[in-house]
Structure formats: C-alpha cells, structure tokens
Design a protein around this motif. Structure first.
Motif, mmCIF file in Angstrom:
data_model
loop_
_atom_site.group_PDB
_atom_site.id
_atom_site.type_symbol
_atom_site.label_atom_id
_atom_site.label_comp_id
_atom_site.label_asym_id
_atom_site.label_seq_id
_atom_site.Cartn_x
_atom_site.Cartn_y
_atom_site.Cartn_z
ATOM 1 N N LYS A 1 37.151 -16.097 89.065
ATOM 2 C CA LYS A 1 36.478 -15.236 90.049
ATOM 3 C C LYS A 1 36.750 -13.716 90.099
ATOM 4 C CE LYS A 1 37.909 -17.091 94.478
ATOM 5 N NZ LYS A 1 38.731 -15.750 95.097
ATOM 6 N N ASP A 2 38.329 -13.715 90.169
ATOM 7 C CA ASP A 2 38.922 -12.407 90.125
ATOM 8 C C ASP A 2 39.411 -12.231 88.884
ATOM 9 O OD1 ASP A 2 38.089 -11.900 92.610
ATOM 10 O OD2 ASP A 2 39.857 -13.347 93.381
ATOM 11 N N ILE A 3 39.223 -12.612 87.702
ATOM 12 C CA ILE A 3 39.818 -12.362 86.390
ATOM 13 C C ILE A 3 39.701 -10.905 86.067
ATOM 14 C CG2 ILE A 3 37.845 -12.750 84.920
ATOM 15 C CD1 ILE A 3 39.669 -14.288 83.336
ATOM 16 N N GLU A 4 38.574 -10.312 86.558
ATOM 17 C CA GLU A 4 38.517 -8.661 86.091
ATOM 18 C C GLU A 4 39.402 -7.822 86.676
ATOM 19 O OE1 GLU A 4 33.980 -8.234 86.428
ATOM 20 O OE2 GLU A 4 34.577 -10.011 87.554
ATOM 21 N N SER A 5 40.036 -8.272 88.075
ATOM 22 C CA SER A 5 40.573 -7.355 89.010
ATOM 23 C C SER A 5 42.272 -7.785 89.022
ATOM 24 C CB SER A 5 40.012 -7.057 90.156
ATOM 25 O OG SER A 5 39.745 -8.247 90.741
ATOM 26 N N ASP A 6 42.350 -9.072 89.077
ATOM 27 C CA ASP A 6 43.533 -9.696 89.456
ATOM 28 C C ASP A 6 44.430 -9.859 88.044
ATOM 29 O OD1 ASP A 6 45.613 -10.980 89.945
ATOM 30 O OD2 ASP A 6 44.811 -11.832 91.867
ATOM 31 N N PRO A 7 45.410 -9.199 87.631
ATOM 32 C CA PRO A 7 45.951 -9.374 86.315
ATOM 33 C C PRO A 7 46.751 -10.850 86.366
ATOM 34 C CG PRO A 7 47.279 -7.585 87.784
ATOM 35 C CD PRO A 7 45.836 -7.828 88.283
ATOM 36 N N ASN A 8 47.104 -11.384 87.469
ATOM 37 C CA ASN A 8 47.825 -12.615 87.544
ATOM 38 C C ASN A 8 46.952 -13.739 87.320
ATOM 39 O OD1 ASN A 8 50.257 -11.653 88.539
ATOM 40 N ND2 ASN A 8 49.492 -11.641 90.751
ATOM 41 N N ASP A 9 45.697 -13.633 87.664
ATOM 42 C CA ASP A 9 44.440 -14.652 87.356
ATOM 43 C C ASP A 9 44.507 -14.695 85.857
ATOM 44 O OD1 ASP A 9 44.140 -15.782 89.887
ATOM 45 O OD2 ASP A 9 42.278 -14.497 90.400
ATOM 46 N N ALA A 10 44.280 -13.069 85.353
ATOM 47 C CA ALA A 10 44.135 -13.125 83.770
ATOM 48 C C ALA A 10 45.284 -13.651 82.979
ATOM 49 C CB ALA A 10 43.832 -11.557 83.685
ATOM 50 N N ALA A 11 46.258 -13.530 83.394
ATOM 51 C CA ALA A 11 47.497 -13.890 82.868
ATOM 52 C C ALA A 11 47.423 -15.630 82.888
ATOM 53 C CB ALA A 11 48.899 -13.479 83.640
#
Length: 207
Positions: free
Chosen positions: A137-147
């Motif tokens: 849900k926050d993959i666009e704004s949270d680099p931790n979620d993306a990682a």
C-alpha cells in the motif's frame, strides 16, 4: 461483516470446520460452472484455517469435492497463512506434500506478517507466495516497503516460487511491482469483490 471479525469467533466455538467445508463446496461448484461456460483455464483459491489442517480427513475431504465437480489437477489452490504454516511446520509439510501429490497447488498467504523460520519455510512444498498488502500500500512512498517487496520477490524466485502481490490499488503500484519481477497481482485496481453473477460477466470480458 469482515472475515477478521467472524472467523476468530467461528474458530472459538468450533464452527470453522463446517464453515470451511461449505466454502470449499461452494467455491468449487462455482468454478466448475465457470469452466463449463468456457473459462477452462480458471482456477480457484480457497483459504484453509489451522483447525482444518488438523482435521484427520482433510485430504480426503478436499479430494472428494474435486472429484464431485470433475475438476482436474491444478484447478484448486489452497492458501494458508504464514503463522498457521509455522504452528506445526514438520507436520504441515507432510500434509501439504500429500495435497500436492493430488495436483493441488499451495500458497503462503499474507507473507511477511508472521514470524516464520526460513529454515522451516523452505521445507514446505509450496507453489506460490503472496506478498501481504501491508507492504504494497505504501510501496510508492516508503523505501523500506519497496526494499522488502523487492527482496521477498527475489527470495521467492530463488526458491522456485511465483509471487502474488496483494492489495494493488493503482497503476503506480502495478508498474513498480512489475519492475521488481512480481509474477501476479490482485487488488481493487482490477476489481472490487463481486457477487458470482457479476464475476461471471467480469470473466467473460477479461478471460
């Protein structure tokens, strides 16, 4: 009523096993109907609770429902949560291996939300891993979620698993996940939950 409200109560009063069996019956009957109408490659995913996994006849129950509706291997995917799989990992590994021998595909649901041991997880005969929506849900704004999402997808592929991302709600999330090599996605970006009749029309338009 949301499932997270009534399922714990159903488990507490020992109603989850008959409810689970009813859900399996209804889901596979609907799948058989859709396949008869032309959606031959369609498969159905059904969640199993911890209580169902501990039922002595669970494998036979599932096989009998598949046979009743004349559904072939690969038509059914069973999803269990990470925390449920890890309750009795060695026992569950044997049970899941038996299910897989009958052509039933297996997925770990809500991956990343439990406290699993990767040494046990690798023993489970899985086909698919579902990346929990809390990371999407926050993959666009949270680099931790993306990682975390990228690392999970990479790890799953190394283990020979396909990855389904849950909770995709916009094109930006879809693009990011596609770039990470995610195999499949699900979420409101494509459709909200539908009644069977509406879902039939959705399948006809998109399948």
């Amino acid at each position: 009523m949301a499932p997270d409200r009534f399922i714990p109560i159903a488990e507490e009063i020992d109603m989850i096993i008959p409810i689970g069996q009813w859900v399996l019956e209804q889901a596979l009957a609907q799948l058989a109907e859709w396949r008869e109408k032309g959606a031959k490659g369609l498969r159905m995913a059904v969640n199993l609770s911890a209580h169902q996994l501990r039922k002595d006849t669970i494998v036979l129950d599932i096989i009998n429902v598949l046979a009743k509706h004349k559904l072939p291997k690969g038509a059914l995917e069973l999803e269990i949560t990470e925390s449920v799989a890890m309750q009795y990992p060695e026992q569950n590994a044997k049970l899941l291996a038996e299910l897989r021998q009958h052509g039933i595909e297996l997925a770990i649901d809500d991956f990343g939300t439990g406290y699993s041991s990767l040494s046990y997880l690798k023993l489970l005969p899985l086909d698919r891993l579902k990346l929990d929506r809390s990371f999407v849900k926050d993959i666009e704004s949270d680099p931790n979620d993306a990682a975390i999402s990228a690392a999970t997808i990479s790890m799953a592929h190394e283990l020979g698993l396909t990855v389904v991302a849950e909770g995709v709600e916009n094109e930006a999330q879809l693009v990011l996940l596609s770039g990470m090599g995610c195999d499949l996605v699900q979420g409101y970006y494509f459709s909200k939950p539908l009644a069977a009749e509406d879902c039939s029309r959705f399948i006809e338009r998109n399948f």
